[in-house]
Motif scaffolding. Structure first.
Motif, short mmCIF file in Angstrom:
data_model
loop_
_atom_site.label_atom_id
_atom_site.label_comp_id
_atom_site.label_asym_id
_atom_site.label_seq_id
_atom_site.Cartn_x
_atom_site.Cartn_y
_atom_site.Cartn_z
N ALA A 27 0.81 -1.22 0.00
CA ALA A 27 0.00 0.00 0.00
C ALA A 27 0.85 1.28 0.00
CB ALA A 27 -0.96 -0.01 1.17
N PRO A 28 1.80 1.42 0.91
CA PRO A 28 2.58 2.67 0.92
C PRO A 28 3.49 2.80 -0.29
CG PRO A 28 3.44 1.13 2.55
CD PRO A 28 2.15 0.56 2.05
N MET A 29 4.06 1.69 -0.75
CA MET A 29 4.98 1.75 -1.88
C MET A 29 4.29 2.33 -3.11
SD MET A 29 5.55 -0.03 -4.94
CE MET A 29 4.81 -1.64 -4.63
N GLY A 30 3.09 1.82 -3.43
CA GLY A 30 2.37 2.32 -4.59
C GLY A 30 1.99 3.78 -4.44
N ALA A 31 1.63 4.18 -3.22
CA ALA A 31 1.24 5.57 -2.99
C ALA A 31 2.41 6.53 -3.18
CB ALA A 31 0.64 5.71 -1.60
N PHE A 32 3.60 6.13 -2.74
CA PHE A 32 4.78 6.99 -2.92
C PHE A 32 5.11 7.18 -4.39
CE2 PHE A 32 5.99 5.73 1.54
CZ PHE A 32 5.93 7.01 2.06
N VAL A 33 5.06 6.10 -5.16
CA VAL A 33 5.35 6.19 -6.59
C VAL A 33 4.34 7.12 -7.27
CG1 VAL A 33 5.43 4.91 -8.76
CG2 VAL A 33 6.48 3.95 -6.71
N LYS A 34 3.06 6.94 -6.96
CA LYS A 34 2.01 7.76 -7.56
C LYS A 34 2.15 9.22 -7.14
CE LYS A 34 -3.04 8.06 -7.89
NZ LYS A 34 -4.32 7.46 -7.44
N LEU A 35 2.52 9.45 -5.88
CA LEU A 35 2.68 10.80 -5.36
C LEU A 35 3.67 11.60 -6.20
CD1 LEU A 35 2.18 12.86 -3.00
CD2 LEU A 35 4.19 11.83 -1.90
N PHE A 36 4.84 11.02 -6.44
CA PHE A 36 5.87 11.74 -7.19
C PHE A 36 5.55 11.79 -8.68
CE2 PHE A 36 8.15 11.38 -3.25
CZ PHE A 36 8.99 12.49 -3.24
N GLU A 37 4.89 10.78 -9.19
CA GLU A 37 4.47 10.79 -10.59
C GLU A 37 3.57 11.97 -10.87
OE1 GLU A 37 2.66 7.04 -11.40
OE2 GLU A 37 4.54 6.07 -12.01
N GLN A 38 2.69 12.30 -9.92
CA GLN A 38 1.78 13.42 -10.09
C GLN A 38 2.51 14.75 -10.16
OE1 GLN A 38 -1.24 13.25 -7.03
NE2 GLN A 38 -2.32 11.55 -8.00
N GLU A 39 3.74 14.77 -9.64
CA GLU A 39 4.57 15.97 -9.71
C GLU A 39 5.46 15.97 -10.95
OE1 GLU A 39 4.50 18.52 -7.30
OE2 GLU A 39 2.72 17.38 -6.66
N GLY A 40 5.33 14.93 -11.77
CA GLY A 40 6.18 14.80 -12.95
C GLY A 40 7.57 14.28 -12.65
N ILE A 41 7.71 13.60 -11.49
CA ILE A 41 9.00 13.09 -11.05
C ILE A 41 8.95 11.56 -11.06
CG2 ILE A 41 10.72 13.07 -9.20
CD1 ILE A 41 10.22 15.85 -10.45
N ARG A 42 9.92 10.95 -11.70
CA ARG A 42 9.98 9.49 -11.78
C ARG A 42 10.78 8.93 -10.61
NH1 ARG A 42 11.44 11.15 -16.69
NH2 ARG A 42 13.58 10.44 -16.36
N ILE A 43 10.17 8.05 -9.83
CA ILE A 43 10.91 7.31 -8.80
C ILE A 43 10.63 5.83 -9.01
CG2 ILE A 43 10.63 9.26 -7.22
CD1 ILE A 43 8.84 7.46 -5.49
N SER A 44 11.59 5.01 -8.64
CA SER A 44 11.45 3.57 -8.82
C SER A 44 10.80 2.96 -7.59
CB SER A 44 12.82 2.93 -9.06
OG SER A 44 13.61 3.01 -7.87
N ILE A 45 10.36 1.72 -7.75
CA ILE A 45 9.83 0.98 -6.61
C ILE A 45 10.92 0.83 -5.55
CG2 ILE A 45 9.00 -1.29 -5.86
CD1 ILE A 45 7.54 -1.48 -8.54
N GLU A 46 12.14 0.60 -5.99
CA GLU A 46 13.25 0.48 -5.04
C GLU A 46 13.46 1.78 -4.28
OE1 GLU A 46 18.01 -0.77 -4.91
OE2 GLU A 46 16.91 -0.78 -6.80
N ASP A 47 13.35 2.93 -4.98
CA ASP A 47 13.43 4.23 -4.30
C ASP A 47 12.36 4.32 -3.21
OD1 ASP A 47 15.46 5.20 -5.97
OD2 ASP A 47 14.03 6.10 -7.38
N ALA A 48 11.13 3.97 -3.58
CA ALA A 48 10.00 4.11 -2.67
C ALA A 48 10.16 3.23 -1.44
CB ALA A 48 8.70 3.78 -3.40
N ARG A 49 10.71 2.05 -1.62
CA ARG A 49 10.86 1.12 -0.51
C ARG A 49 12.04 1.45 0.39
NH1 ARG A 49 7.58 -3.08 -0.38
NH2 ARG A 49 6.51 -3.83 -2.25
N GLY A 50 13.00 2.21 -0.09
CA GLY A 50 14.23 2.45 0.66
C GLY A 50 14.05 2.96 2.08
#
Length: 270
Positions: A27-50
């Motif tokens: 749940a949190p991993m997907g939300a972090f990726v979506k959060l930054f995507e909405q800002e036009g910023i690409r983060i990886s799943i590994e970034d989000a989980r770190g």
């Protein structure tokens, strides 16, 4: 003098996502990726989980300090990621994560049986989390419907300072009326969560298979060969070592055997 039960386990304090519900902490991993995507910023799943296990404000701020994310932020906004940005994204993230947990609220297999056994022997069940109270207000009814209500809950925003400090565990000692610290066991799947147990001088148990570092669904874990499970355990154990766990288990379903070992060590102190 301690009373007669001072050498017994009095409480087990569990983390939430990846430990007692949301196998793989999705749940949190997907939300972090979506959060930054909405800002036009690409983060990886590994970034989000770190930074997983940190309070979510700190998690977002830590992501914003990563060099490749800072570079994207500078290119898009003409300035570096700031605490003001963290505040704004945190306000967006909270309802986003609260919606996401609804889809990932299933309790870890074996946890309900474990909780029943603990209570049957008089052991209290505490909980701490990197989630804030607003998100946990969504989670609590979902797990109650499955048959679990904790004896206490300490959220990241309940305290001025949370993980990896011991403050959340100190609050558990007060809420549950348990002491000394070595009569308490902290169970967690992340380094920050394990450290709050380590810094409060509790026994600490790291969770491998259901946790953030493995990142698997329950069916994916079950489908692994024994050799693949051994490799995964070794990889995750190396990552969790920074949290100084006393013991490691696959999931909370394996905790009873570890609690027996801890009780044996406590008995040797009599």
């Amino acid at each position: 003098m301690f009373d007669e039960g001072s050498n017994s386990i009095r409480a087990v304090v569990f983390d939430w996502a990846g430990t007692i519900f949301d196998f793989g902490s999705h749940a949190p991993m997907g939300a972090f990726v979506k959060l930054f995507e909405q800002e036009g910023i690409r983060i990886s799943i590994e970034d989000a989980r770190g930074p997983m296990g940190m309070p979510k404000w700190d998690h977002i701020h830590t992501l914003g300090q990563l060099e490749h994310i800072q570079a994207q932020w500078l290119a898009k906004f003409g300035r570096l990621f700031s605490e003001r940005d963290t505040d704004r994204l945190y306000d967006i993230f909270t309802p986003m994560n609260a919606a996401s947990v609804v889809e990932h609220a299933a309790l870890i297999p074996g946890f309900l049986e474990l909780a029943s056994d603990l209570r049957a022997t008089g052991i209290k069940i505490g909980t701490t989390t990197g989630y804030n109270r607003q998100i946990m207000n969504v989670v609590l009814p979902l797990v109650k419907a499955q048959g679990f209500v904790p004896d206490n809950l300490v959220c990241a925003d309940d305290l001025p300072t949370s993980r990896p400090t011991p403050m959340g565990m100190y609050k558990c000692f007060l809420d549950l009326d348990v002491w000394p610290s070595r009569s308490v066991v902290k169970v967690d799947d992340t380094v920050p969560g394990l450290l709050e147990g380590y810094h409060s001088d509790c026994w600490t148990v790291g969770v491998i298979a259901s946790g953030n570092e493995a990142g698997l669904t329950h069916s994916q874990w079950k489908s692994l060969s024994e050799a693949e499970k051994v490799t995964l355990r070794e990889r995750v154990a190396k990552r969790l070592a920074a949290g100084h766990p006393d013991f490691l288990i696959d999931t909370v379903a394996d905790l009873p055997q570890t609690l027996q070992k801890i009780q044996q060590l406590l008995n040797q102190r009599k």
